[in-house]
Design an enzyme around this catalytic site. Structure first.
Site, mmCIF file in Angstrom:
data_model
loop_
_atom_site.group_PDB
_atom_site.id
_atom_site.type_symbol
_atom_site.label_atom_id
_atom_site.label_comp_id
_atom_site.label_asym_id
_atom_site.label_seq_id
_atom_site.Cartn_x
_atom_site.Cartn_y
_atom_site.Cartn_z
ATOM 1 C CD GLU A 185 -7.224 9.513 6.419
ATOM 2 O OE1 GLU A 185 -7.594 9.386 5.241
ATOM 3 O OE2 GLU A 185 -7.096 8.554 7.190
ATOM 4 C CG HIS A 209 -3.693 -1.018 9.499
ATOM 5 N ND1 HIS A 209 -4.763 -0.179 9.266
ATOM 6 C CD2 HIS A 209 -2.758 -0.689 8.570
ATOM 7 C CE1 HIS A 209 -4.497 0.611 8.250
ATOM 8 N NE2 HIS A 209 -3.278 0.325 7.808
ATOM 9 C CG ASP A 240 -2.119 0.927 1.058
ATOM 10 O OD1 ASP A 240 -2.353 1.392 -0.064
ATOM 11 O OD2 ASP A 240 -2.790 1.209 2.073
ATOM 12 C CG ASP A 253 -5.880 8.420 -0.544
ATOM 13 O OD1 ASP A 253 -5.391 7.415 -1.075
ATOM 14 O OD2 ASP A 253 -6.121 8.495 0.670
ATOM 15 N NE ARG A 287 -3.009 11.473 6.153
ATOM 16 C CZ ARG A 287 -3.228 10.214 5.799
ATOM 17 N NH1 ARG A 287 -2.418 9.262 6.245
ATOM 18 N NH2 ARG A 287 -4.230 9.899 5.010
ATOM 19 C CG ASP A 310 -3.570 6.060 7.378
ATOM 20 O OD1 ASP A 310 -4.053 6.712 6.433
ATOM 21 O OD2 ASP A 310 -3.582 4.818 7.422
#
Length: 559
Positions: A309, A87, A49, A372, A266, A268
């Site tokens: 976020e 995660h 990712d 994104d 940030r 996430d």
């Protein structure tokens, strides 16, 4: 926290590694252009990712060195870095320890055992996982079809389901004839034949229990057990926020990011962290805010500003709630609002939004493009569904892709495109969009590809295969490309605007704003002490004039 411009890129977006980006920022053309740099998380030791599946938070040795971060600090550039709260990678030391040691692992509670979580709230299936009672999951927010679980083989041969909200991949390694001889007791030529059967069906994407074993059906259980014992995984495993070890990990990570030079962190996938049976497990209340408050106590020890976020529609007012709780938030509304303003030649909604941010003292990080897509879910309630659809149609007609959540546009959607292509690859529109961003309230975040007027990269999407739509806006730029294009008018003028925005004293979270609009004309003015910055924009012909005055004298002018 300052509100000066911030570069946004992967560590290999410009040149090939972070050292190349540092060299780029050291060039005269970039002097005093940026105060901050948001480096995306492939900076870390990651696997999937493009960095958002973290193995650990050490630096990626192929892309970054500690010296690069030190040089950025010497240049006066602070960092915004990601902390992937929800995660970690299957390959993380914690999950690998769990796989290796099972119940004896010190990390057995670090991740979420699905069956323990749902114990007493569902029915055990033949596959070995609990199917939760329907009334408890009917409102759950899922990011993919099916239950969010990964079946993990333990040292004792058992399969245990673990919570897995995002990506997962299970890989089976083939076995050769000699291993089949020794494990199952076949003759060599029999083993060769069975090896071919196994390899062919693995190639077809079947799992061992789905194989047709033909003449070797009697060996099915032994072959299945052998292949399952050798299976490997990729994926992002959800953390158990109720585990003390997870909170110890959170604190250590925040300290590490601070040591790297981070000023903004940030958070996430933050809204997925809280999980309770029967809850939607996205932005659960009050647990989500309790987690955030606890994180803030840690972050304060390291002088970090947290930036949660959270994508949510305007009508839900989540951005407002975050601001009332004292946090910066993302302005996910501005990218779509600017396109809407330029396409409809009206600044009415921009004026409305600017006043709301300013009057309510909502501190935001704003943007045009990013890693994104262009967010559109967020606009619900701010503009009509018809207007949102018109935006989608416009950007798609210019080569963009629609992103939705397993086919349900009414749940979540965004458009994947470069901002320049979304504007019809019009230099003047790009410059006006940048001017509007810089004068709207907030800290401007600048996607590197927008800075260089990057076009949709359909070839990259094709190469990436299924799910590769985001690659349309992630093209890496070579040093040769930078050298050739840094003096192009659409680039040079953006750099000039950004330098003005970064250095002129009229801007700041504590500055005074005036905004007026009539038909296609829009004026935004910022004042602080003796400095005044003014933008006059005509949204009909995409012309604008930007001025900066100090003590009544013109210090900067662009049109």
């Amino acid at each position: 926290m300052n509100n000066r411009p911030m570069l946004n890129a992967y560590p290999d977006s410009i040149g090939g590694n972070l050292s190349d980006i540092v060299q780029f920022l050291e060039q005269p053309e970039l002097e005093e252009v940026f105060q901050s740099f948001y480096i995306l998380p492939s900076l870390y030791h990651t696997d999937l990712d493009r960095g958002f599946s973290v193995i650990d938070y050490s630096l990626n040795k192929l892309l970054a060195k500690r010296e690069d971060l030190d040089t950025l600090q010497k240049l006066g550039i602070d960092l915004k870095l990601d902390f992937i709260l929800n995660h970690m990678s299957v390959l993380s030391p914690q999950f690998q320890d769990l796989i290796a040691n099972g119940e004896k692992s010190e990390y057995r509670d670090f991740f979420i055992n699905w069956n323990e979580f749902w114990k007493g709230h569902g029915t055990m299936t033949e596959e070995g996982y609990i199917q939760p009672d329907q009334e408890l999951i009917k409102n759950m927010f899922f990011r993919k079809p099916g239950l969010p679980i990964l079946m993990v083989r333990m040292p004792d041969g058992s399969n245990v389901p673990y919570w897995n909200t995002f990506y997962q991949e299970v890989q089976y390694k083939s076995v050769d004839a000699q291993e089949l001889m020794h494990t199952i007791g076949l003759q060599y030529h029999q083993a060769l034949e069975l090896e071919k059967i196994i390899q062919a069906q693995l190639k077809d994407g079947k799992t061992p229990t789905q194989f047709d074993y033909g003449n070797y059906e009697e060996y099915r259980d032994m072959v299945v057990d052998l292949l399952e014992s050798k299976r490997t995984y990729l994926g992002q495993m959800d953390l158990n926020v109720k585990s003390p070890l997870v909170w110890e990990f959170y604190e250590n990570t925040l300290k590490q990011l601070s040591d790297y030079g981070a000023k903004i962190v940030r958070l996430d996938a933050f809204a997925y962290a809280s999980k309770e049976p029967g809850a939607k497990n996205f932005l659960n209340e009050p647990q989500t805010w309790e987690i955030l408050e606890r994180l803030q106590e840690m972050a304060s020890r390291y002088h970090l500003t947290l930036l949660p976020e959270i994508h949510a529609s305007y009508e839900e007012k989540t951005y407002e709630l975050l601001a009332k709780k004292g946090y910066m938030t993302y302005d996910f509304f501005l990218p779509g609002l600017i396109i809407d303003a330029l396409e409809n030649h009206s600044g009415a909604r921009l004026e409305q939004w600017a006043k709301e941010l300013y009057d309510n003292k909502i501190r935001v990080v704003n943007m045009l493009g990013c890693h994104d897509g262009i967010p559109l879910l967020d606009l619900k309630g701010l503009i009509s569904e018809e207007q949102i659809q018109n935006l989608i149609d416009t950007v798609v007609s210019r080569g963009g892709y629609v992103k939705n959540l397993h086919g349900q546009k009414n749940v979540y959607y965004q458009v994947n495109a470069t901002y320049y292509s979304a504007l019809g690859e019009d230099d003047q529109k790009m410059l006006l969009a940048r001017a509007l961003q810089l004068f709207m309230p907030g800290k401007p975040q600048v996607w590197y590809l927008d800075l260089f007027a990057g076009k949709n990269d359909h070839e990259a999407v094709a190469l990436a295969g299924p799910g590769g739509h985001k690659e349309i806006n992630r093209t890496n730029l070579s040093q040769a490309y930078l050298t050739e294009h840094v003096s192009c008018p659409v680039v040079a003028k953006q750099l000039e605007m950004l330098r003005f925005r970064n250095t002129f004293a009229a801007f700041g979270f504590d500055a005074e704003m005036e905004i007026e609009q009539q038909d296609s004309k829009l004026m935004i003015r910022w004042k602080k002490e003796k400095c005044v910055a003014t933008l006059h924009a005509d949204l009909m012909n995409n012309q604008f004039k930007m001025t900066g005055c100090e003590d009544g004298a013109v210090a900067f002018e662009m049109e």
